[in-house]
Scaffold this motif. Sequence first.
Motif, PDB file in Angstrom:
ATOM      1  N   ALA A 289      -4.194  -7.040  -2.957  1.00  0.00           N
ATOM      2  CA  ALA A 289      -5.362  -7.705  -2.376  1.00  0.00           C
ATOM      3  C   ALA A 289      -6.400  -8.000  -3.459  1.00  0.00           C
ATOM      4  O   ALA A 289      -6.978  -9.096  -3.496  1.00  0.00           O
ATOM      5  N   ARG A 290      -6.653  -7.027  -4.309  1.00  0.00           N
ATOM      6  CA  ARG A 290      -7.649  -7.214  -5.376  1.00  0.00           C
ATOM      7  C   ARG A 290      -7.216  -8.273  -6.377  1.00  0.00           C
ATOM      8  O   ARG A 290      -8.043  -8.993  -6.938  1.00  0.00           O
ATOM      9  N   GLU A 291      -5.905  -8.374  -6.607  1.00  0.00           N
ATOM     10  CA  GLU A 291      -5.376  -9.376  -7.540  1.00  0.00           C
ATOM     11  C   GLU A 291      -5.228 -10.753  -6.872  1.00  0.00           C
ATOM     12  O   GLU A 291      -4.756 -11.696  -7.499  1.00  0.00           O
ATOM     13  N   ARG A 292      -5.614 -10.843  -5.608  1.00  0.00           N
ATOM     14  CA  ARG A 292      -5.568 -12.079  -4.816  1.00  0.00           C
ATOM     15  C   ARG A 292      -4.147 -12.644  -4.705  1.00  0.00           C
ATOM     16  O   ARG A 292      -3.932 -13.846  -4.673  1.00  0.00           O
TER      17      ARG A 292
ATOM     18  N   ALA B 267       0.082   7.371  -0.233  1.00  0.00           N
ATOM     19  CA  ALA B 267      -1.019   7.069  -1.149  1.00  0.00           C
ATOM     20  C   ALA B 267      -0.627   5.946  -2.098  1.00  0.00           C
ATOM     21  O   ALA B 267      -1.378   4.981  -2.300  1.00  0.00           O
ATOM     22  N   HIS B 268       0.565   6.053  -2.675  1.00  0.00           N
ATOM     23  CA  HIS B 268       1.047   5.030  -3.602  1.00  0.00           C
ATOM     24  C   HIS B 268       1.211   3.690  -2.899  1.00  0.00           C
ATOM     25  O   HIS B 268       0.851   2.636  -3.432  1.00  0.00           O
ATOM     26  N   GLN B 269       1.756   3.739  -1.666  1.00  0.00           N
ATOM     27  CA  GLN B 269       1.974   2.502  -0.909  1.00  0.00           C
ATOM     28  C   GLN B 269       0.648   1.793  -0.613  1.00  0.00           C
ATOM     29  O   GLN B 269       0.522   0.585  -0.824  1.00  0.00           O
ATOM     30  N   LEU B 270      -0.325   2.518  -0.141  1.00  0.00           N
ATOM     31  CA  LEU B 270      -1.604   1.886   0.199  1.00  0.00           C
ATOM     32  C   LEU B 270      -2.346   1.427  -1.056  1.00  0.00           C
ATOM     33  O   LEU B 270      -3.029   0.392  -1.035  1.00  0.00           O
ATOM     34  N   GLU B 271      -2.217   2.161  -2.135  1.00  0.00           N
ATOM     35  CA  GLU B 271      -2.821   1.729  -3.405  1.00  0.00           C
ATOM     36  C   GLU B 271      -2.171   0.433  -3.879  1.00  0.00           C
ATOM     37  O   GLU B 271      -2.841  -0.442  -4.444  1.00  0.00           O
ATOM     38  N   HIS B 272      -0.881   0.310  -3.650  1.00  0.00           N
ATOM     39  CA  HIS B 272      -0.164  -0.916  -4.025  1.00  0.00           C
ATOM     40  C   HIS B 272      -0.678  -2.109  -3.221  1.00  0.00           C
ATOM     41  O   HIS B 272      -0.915  -3.192  -3.777  1.00  0.00           O
TER      42      HIS B 272
ATOM     43  N   ARG C  90      -6.422 -12.497  13.872  1.00  0.00           N
ATOM     44  CA  ARG C  90      -7.231 -12.632  12.659  1.00  0.00           C
ATOM     45  C   ARG C  90      -8.718 -12.507  12.987  1.00  0.00           C
ATOM     46  O   ARG C  90      -9.483 -11.896  12.240  1.00  0.00           O
ATOM     47  N   ALA C  91      -9.115 -13.070  14.122  1.00  0.00           N
ATOM     48  CA  ALA C  91     -10.521 -12.992  14.523  1.00  0.00           C
ATOM     49  C   ALA C  91     -10.911 -11.572  14.906  1.00  0.00           C
ATOM     50  O   ALA C  91     -12.052 -11.145  14.687  1.00  0.00           O
ATOM     51  N   ALA C  92      -9.962 -10.811  15.493  1.00  0.00           N
ATOM     52  CA  ALA C  92     -10.258  -9.441  15.927  1.00  0.00           C
ATOM     53  C   ALA C  92     -10.189  -8.430  14.787  1.00  0.00           C
ATOM     54  O   ALA C  92     -10.756  -7.332  14.889  1.00  0.00           O
ATOM     55  N   ALA C  93      -9.509  -8.777  13.714  1.00  0.00           N
ATOM     56  CA  ALA C  93      -9.317  -7.840  12.604  1.00  0.00           C
ATOM     57  C   ALA C  93     -10.596  -7.680  11.782  1.00  0.00           C
ATOM     58  O   ALA C  93     -11.517  -8.503  11.851  1.00  0.00           O
ATOM     59  N   LEU C  94     -10.621  -6.610  11.008  1.00  0.00           N
ATOM     60  CA  LEU C  94     -11.730  -6.397  10.083  1.00  0.00           C
ATOM     61  C   LEU C  94     -11.734  -7.495   9.024  1.00  0.00           C
ATOM     62  O   LEU C  94     -10.711  -8.114   8.737  1.00  0.00           O
ATOM     63  N   SER C  95     -12.882  -7.720   8.404  1.00  0.00           N
ATOM     64  CA  SER C  95     -12.970  -8.696   7.318  1.00  0.00           C
ATOM     65  C   SER C  95     -12.094  -8.245   6.150  1.00  0.00           C
ATOM     66  O   SER C  95     -11.660  -7.084   6.091  1.00  0.00           O
ATOM     67  N   LEU C  96     -11.852  -9.155   5.235  1.00  0.00           N
ATOM     68  CA  LEU C  96     -11.052  -8.804   4.060  1.00  0.00           C
ATOM     69  C   LEU C  96     -11.676  -7.635   3.300  1.00  0.00           C
ATOM     70  O   LEU C  96     -10.971  -6.714   2.861  1.00  0.00           O
ATOM     71  N   GLU C  97     -12.991  -7.661   3.146  1.00  0.00           N
ATOM     72  CA  GLU C  97     -13.675  -6.612   2.393  1.00  0.00           C
ATOM     73  C   GLU C  97     -13.608  -5.270   3.123  1.00  0.00           C
ATOM     74  O   GLU C  97     -13.307  -4.231   2.524  1.00  0.00           O
ATOM     75  N   ALA C  98     -13.886  -5.288   4.434  1.00  0.00           N
ATOM     76  CA  ALA C  98     -13.845  -4.050   5.211  1.00  0.00           C
ATOM     77  C   ALA C  98     -12.416  -3.512   5.299  1.00  0.00           C
ATOM     78  O   ALA C  98     -12.199  -2.295   5.293  1.00  0.00           O
ATOM     79  N   SER C  99     -11.448  -4.399   5.362  1.00  0.00           N
ATOM     80  CA  SER C  99     -10.047  -3.984   5.420  1.00  0.00           C
ATOM     81  C   SER C  99      -9.643  -3.286   4.134  1.00  0.00           C
ATOM     82  O   SER C  99      -8.998  -2.232   4.147  1.00  0.00           O
ATOM     83  N   LEU C 100     -10.043  -3.874   3.001  1.00  0.00           N
ATOM     84  CA  LEU C 100      -9.722  -3.271   1.709  1.00  0.00           C
ATOM     85  C   LEU C 100     -10.356  -1.886   1.591  1.00  0.00           C
ATOM     86  O   LEU C 100      -9.722  -0.932   1.121  1.00  0.00           O
TER      87      LEU C 100
END
Length: 277
Positions: free
Chosen positions: A186-189, A176-181, A250-260
């Motif tokens: 990502a949110r801090e760009r 949980a901590h790792q994924l929150e990190h 990169r093309a096959a992956a989820l978008s940045l928003e969906a990934s987050l």
Amino acid sequence: MANGSRQAAWEFFGAELKRRREEAGFTQVELGTRVFVSGGYIGQFEQAIRKPQLDVAQRIDEVLQTDGFFERLWRKLIKEQPYTEYFAHAAELERLATEICEFAPAVVPGLLQTREYARSVFLASNPLAPDEYIEELLKGRMDRTRLLKDATRPRYWVILHETVLRIPVGGPSVMAHQLEHIAALARERKALVQVLPFATGAHPEMGKMMWLMEFEDAPPTVYTEAVLSGNLLDEPAVVKRNRTSYDHLRAAALSLEASLALIESAAEDYRRCASTT
């Protein structure tokens, strides 16, 4: 050896290389031709911008007839640095990169790891190691993560396979901590993060990590890793092929928003699980 002292030692390596090259009457291009690298690389070795690999140091000794001087110095400098020998060159180049693109098929990349996650990874690989050894490994790993906090940090784009999110390394609380990190970065760009979902199925880099680095004044490099071994490759055709594979990922992956959103959802699931155990 502190980072500053280590850099000074590599500068000594470079200064000696230049002195002995000139004494032997070789230009950078001439020496490079004889040791199978470009003249530009010889110049970067001499300026301590780039570190030669062991086989290059050995060939320099042969050509300049320096009786193993550069090999011995190389081994001493590599031995005293905080990374395994096969990763040492990649770690040095990482600090110089202007852009890093990474694909992680199973484990959170080192640059993104929390201390607790990294400890779990190291303990899994070294189950009988003493605490002092694990702490030494952790120090090197945490030193690397500071790169993304620097004002001059490289542009970092990482693609995580969904497997990375689902393997509970260290247990629910650690995950949980790792994924929150990761979500916070990502949110801090400070990182561009995408997830390659299970639904993608087969993809160009099945089970293989990939790490592409771009530089201001040096050719791009790709780093790949296997069991207790790593390869730094800068042959243009090889780099181009790996860049194409990365573009496909990169093309096959989820978008940045969906990934987050997926990362945060997985973190919440782990957090919920941790609270009930």
